[in-house]
Design an enzyme around this catalytic site. Structure first.
Site, mmCIF file in Angstrom:
data_model
loop_
_atom_site.group_PDB
_atom_site.id
_atom_site.type_symbol
_atom_site.label_atom_id
_atom_site.label_comp_id
_atom_site.label_asym_id
_atom_site.label_seq_id
_atom_site.Cartn_x
_atom_site.Cartn_y
_atom_site.Cartn_z
ATOM 1 N N HIS A 101 0.881 -1.171 0.000
ATOM 2 C CA HIS A 101 0.000 0.000 0.000
ATOM 3 C C HIS A 101 0.918 1.220 0.000
ATOM 4 C CE1 HIS A 101 -2.337 -2.988 2.367
ATOM 5 N NE2 HIS A 101 -3.418 -2.427 1.885
ATOM 6 N N ASP A 104 2.366 1.966 3.359
ATOM 7 C CA ASP A 104 3.284 0.970 3.947
ATOM 8 C C ASP A 104 4.731 1.368 3.707
ATOM 9 O OD1 ASP A 104 1.028 -0.617 4.291
ATOM 10 O OD2 ASP A 104 1.425 -1.826 2.501
HETATM 11 C C1 XLS Z 1 -7.729 -6.626 4.598
HETATM 12 C C2 XLS Z 1 -7.209 -6.864 3.274
HETATM 13 C C3 XLS Z 1 -6.037 -5.996 2.857
HETATM 14 C C4 XLS Z 1 -5.850 -6.053 1.372
HETATM 15 C C5 XLS Z 1 -5.053 -4.939 0.800
HETATM 16 O O1 XLS Z 1 -8.488 -7.404 5.155
HETATM 17 O O2 XLS Z 1 -6.902 -8.217 3.161
HETATM 18 O O3 XLS Z 1 -4.894 -6.347 3.541
HETATM 19 O O4 XLS Z 1 -5.264 -7.252 0.991
HETATM 20 O O5 XLS Z 1 -5.595 -3.713 1.052
#
Ligand code: XLS
Ligand code: NI
Ligand code: NI
Length: 438
Positions: A101, A104
């Site tokens: 993200h 991140d």
């Molecule tokens: C949350 C999601 C997230 C996505 C990416 O539950 O799994 O981590 O994979 O935004």
């Protein structure tokens, strides 16, 4: 270059009898299965957020793991240390992809212009690292759920200004994904949903989400993004009702708004079970609609009703997953470990144990699924189960070349009820068990 994991050796395949805790027992990258190398069947990815950012904070307690990597959190120095640690980690495990993200990879600033500048700086640094390795980006995404501005949603917000922030984040995240050569771009709509209908116009919100996705496709294609866009369905958490409930719902949404040519599904195991489905159900629904794109490889806990994001250890599940993936001819995306260490597993060693566990679980699942396919017993049973449709009348039903009246006449001619065949579920389950435990 500072080494973060100098105590841990490069992890290699040593076979199932090895005593070495830092070795693969099943994941043998170059081993050929059904005509393809294991590494090609299983493009594993590291999730930046869980592996390099999350440090064990939960609703009741703070960090248990030290993910400062010798720096201070919230700084660009820390952001760079995470890049160094992440690349060292992936190289030690032979992982060729990562997912991220926007927030991140850098600390978010108060001003979006400054955040974007930081993003440019860190991705320059990541690109440098990528040049010296064969590590690539699997997919990128924008975090449109953590910042308080998204408390009422991103694409589904009631505020035009917040909607513009979501657009700006997607635009930048697409720029970065293209810059890093990403194969895909994910929409996980964590806040795209609602808590109560007393304050919500669902139709209005869904149209706005669809428009945001359409603009993302237009922009992405205009800057040379040729990969897939993904929706990652999840029924709830953080919102009570989330619009991308499951694969069937998300696929219907994409078709309704004409987005189905550009989008596929990113199926997460733990989200499937939250929706009351099995992992393989969600994969099958995606595959039969031509939309099986990528996988978030993790595992839930049947006793807990939330997204626990555990590392996958259930070989039955991974086998059923790989059975679907093989039958569908593989993924265009990969296997992203959207999974985190349990809070008390708080050392660097545990990060490695977790990935070794996850990679071996899927490697063993691949081996077992290939065996099931090669044995062909499940396939031939299914084929036989529907064989009555091979008749002349059956073929006309299949081709839509008959009428209710004609079929009713056929039934009336028979008069009494026809015999029906057994589904043989327990017998079939024993075939799977024998394959797993022989
Ligand atoms: C949350 C999601 C997230 C996505 C990416 O539950 O799994 O981590 O994979 O935004
Ligand atoms: Ni996920
Ligand atoms: Ni999740």
């Amino acid at each position: 270059m500072k080494q973060f994991f100098s105590d841990i050796p490069t992890v290699k395949y040593e076979g199932k009898d090895t005593k070495n805790p830092f070795a693969f027992r099943y994941y043998d990258a170059d081993k050929v299965i059904l005509g393809k190398k294991m590494s090609e069947h299983l493009p594993f990815a590291m999730a930046w957020w869980h592996n390099l950012c999350a440090a064990g904070t939960d609703m009741f307690g703070r960090d248990t793991a030290d993910k400062r990597f010798g720096t201070e959190k919230g700084t660009m120095e820390h952001a760079k240390a995470k890049v160094d640690a992440g690349f060292e980690f992936m190289q030690k495990l032979g992982i060729k992809y990562f997912c991220f993200h926007d927030v991140d990879i850098v600390p978010e600033a108060d001003d979006i212009n400054e955040t974007n500048r930081r993003l440019d700086e860190i991705t320059d640094y990541m690109l440098e690292k990528m040049k010296d390795t064969d590590i690539k980006c699997l997919w990128g995404t924008a975090n449109m759920f953590s910042n308080p501005r998204y408390m009422n949603g991103a694409g589904s917000t009631n505020s035009v200004d917040v909607y513009c922030f979501a657009a700006a984040q997607i635009k930048k995240a697409l720029d970065l994904t293209v810059k890093l050569g990403g194969r895909g771009y994910v929409f996980w709509g964590g806040r795209e949903g609602y808590e109560t209908l007393l304050n919500t116009d669902i139709k209005f919100e869904q149209e706005n989400i669809a428009n945001l996705m359409r603009m993302a496709v237009e922009y992405g294609r205009s800057i040379g993004f040729t990969g897939d866009f993904y929706i990652e369905p999840k029924p709830k958490e953080p919102m009570k009702h989330q619009y991308d409930f499951d694969a069937a719902t998300a696929i219907g949404f994409l078709r309704q708004y004409g987005l189905d040519k550009d989008f596929k599904m990113n199926i997460e195991a733990n989200h499937a079970t939250l929706a009351g489905h099995t992992f393989n159900h969600e994969l099958r629904i995606s595959a039969i609609n031509g939309m099986l794109g990528s996988i978030d490889a993790n595992q839930g806990d049947c006793m807990l009703g939330w997204d626990t994001d555990e590392f996958p250890y259930d070989v039955y599940e991974s086998t059923m997953c790989m059975y679907e993936v093989l039958k569908a001819g593989g993924l265009t995306g990969g296997f992203n470990f959207d999974a985190k260490n349990r809070r008390p597993s708080n050392t660097y060693e545990d990060m490695f144990h977790a990935y070794i566990l996850g990679m071996d679980t899927f490697a063993l699942g691949l081996i077992k699924a290939a065996e099931l396919i090669e044995q062909g017993q499940l396939d031939s049973f299914i084929q036989k189960r529907y064989e009555s449709f091979g008749s002349e009348l059956g073929q006309r039903i299949r081709n839509g070349k008959t009428t209710l009246t004609e079929l009713a006449e056929h039934a009336e001619k028979m008069g009494s009820c026809p015999a029906v065949s057994s589904g043989r579920q327990e017998y079939l389950e024993s075939i799977v068990n024998r394959t797993l435990f022989n």
